[in-house]
Design a protein around this motif. Sequence first.
Motif, mmCIF file in Angstrom:
data_model
loop_
_atom_site.group_PDB
_atom_site.id
_atom_site.type_symbol
_atom_site.label_atom_id
_atom_site.label_comp_id
_atom_site.label_asym_id
_atom_site.label_seq_id
_atom_site.Cartn_x
_atom_site.Cartn_y
_atom_site.Cartn_z
ATOM 1 N N ASN A 63 0.743 -1.159 0.048
ATOM 2 C CA ASN A 63 0.134 -0.012 -0.008
ATOM 3 C C ASN A 63 0.864 1.255 0.001
ATOM 4 O OD1 ASN A 63 -2.144 -1.560 0.082
ATOM 5 N ND2 ASN A 63 -2.379 -1.480 2.424
ATOM 6 N N ASP A 86 -3.182 -4.104 -0.460
ATOM 7 C CA ASP A 86 -4.848 -4.058 -0.943
ATOM 8 C C ASP A 86 -4.860 -3.132 -2.164
ATOM 9 O OD1 ASP A 86 -5.220 -5.268 1.685
ATOM 10 O OD2 ASP A 86 -4.889 -3.384 2.599
ATOM 11 N N LEU A 103 -1.488 -11.976 -3.606
ATOM 12 C CA LEU A 103 -2.933 -12.005 -2.846
ATOM 13 C C LEU A 103 -2.701 -12.888 -1.748
ATOM 14 C CD1 LEU A 103 -3.621 -11.771 -6.306
ATOM 15 C CD2 LEU A 103 -5.711 -10.868 -5.086
ATOM 16 N N ASP A 110 -10.551 -15.635 -2.858
ATOM 17 C CA ASP A 110 -9.272 -14.984 -3.114
ATOM 18 C C ASP A 110 -8.509 -15.185 -4.490
ATOM 19 O OD1 ASP A 110 -9.359 -13.400 -0.688
ATOM 20 O OD2 ASP A 110 -8.815 -15.330 0.354
ATOM 21 N N TYR A 135 0.861 -8.562 6.298
ATOM 22 C CA TYR A 135 0.701 -8.615 4.946
ATOM 23 C C TYR A 135 1.435 -9.632 4.235
ATOM 24 C CZ TYR A 135 -2.301 -4.455 4.789
ATOM 25 O OH TYR A 135 -3.337 -3.570 4.819
#
Length: 216
Positions: A63, A86, A103, A110, A135
Amino acid sequence: MNVTVKVCGVTRIEDARGVWAAGADAMGLNFHPGSPRFVDVDTAAALSRTRPPLGAVVGVFVNAKPEDIRLRVRECGLTAVQLHGDEPPEACSGYGVPVIKALRVRGPEDVARARAYVGVGDVSGLLLDGAAPGYGGGGVTFDWSLVARLADCGAPVLVAGGLKPSNVAEAVKATRPYGVDVASGVESAPGIKDLDAVRAFVRTVRTLNLWVEGPP
Ligand SMILES: O=C(O)c1ccccc1N[C@@H]1O[C@H](COP(=O)(O)O)[C@@H](O)[C@H]1O
């Protein structure tokens, strides 16, 4: 079949040299401030300079602001970026290098979501990771049987999450991926690579490449 190997989260020059000497195709440098594998710009640039002529240096971002990513690409000689947060599909271009969209896989939904990134912007590959808290880099595997759902998606798929020398063969056999990526599974401590483990990991994949192909 030739499975590409990326070793991620390198923080020390001696580890970078060891990763290349082990025969890895790509080295990952982590720019996520929350990671124990975070590297600052100067360290990243020095690590990047160890790159052999055909090796890849992948910057891992979570991000991050697009302008910061573009700056790191230039300052650190990154050859690709791995977007591990994200980021929506529209954030996956404009960096001047190929994008790997990562991902975290909790279930089939997902994997289905991953399809939204195929063919978008500069996305040249998908990376499927386990869903550890945080993450990434959490050492958690996911249900490898789900990878088959992307077999016809048209994008190279890398498998990550909880891989280590002792399970990477099983992962490759189960998923037949374009590549595998490992961070914590080849470390003696977060950010410190265990070069014996790195060598064992790469050797296992290379041996498996021969095994999967079989004799000519
Ligand atoms: O390694 C990290 O600390 C990290 C932090 C934030 C985003 C991604 C991170 N690493 C990536 O996570 C996967 C799986 O790592 P592991 O092998 O399970 O430790 C891998 O793709 C790394 O590139």
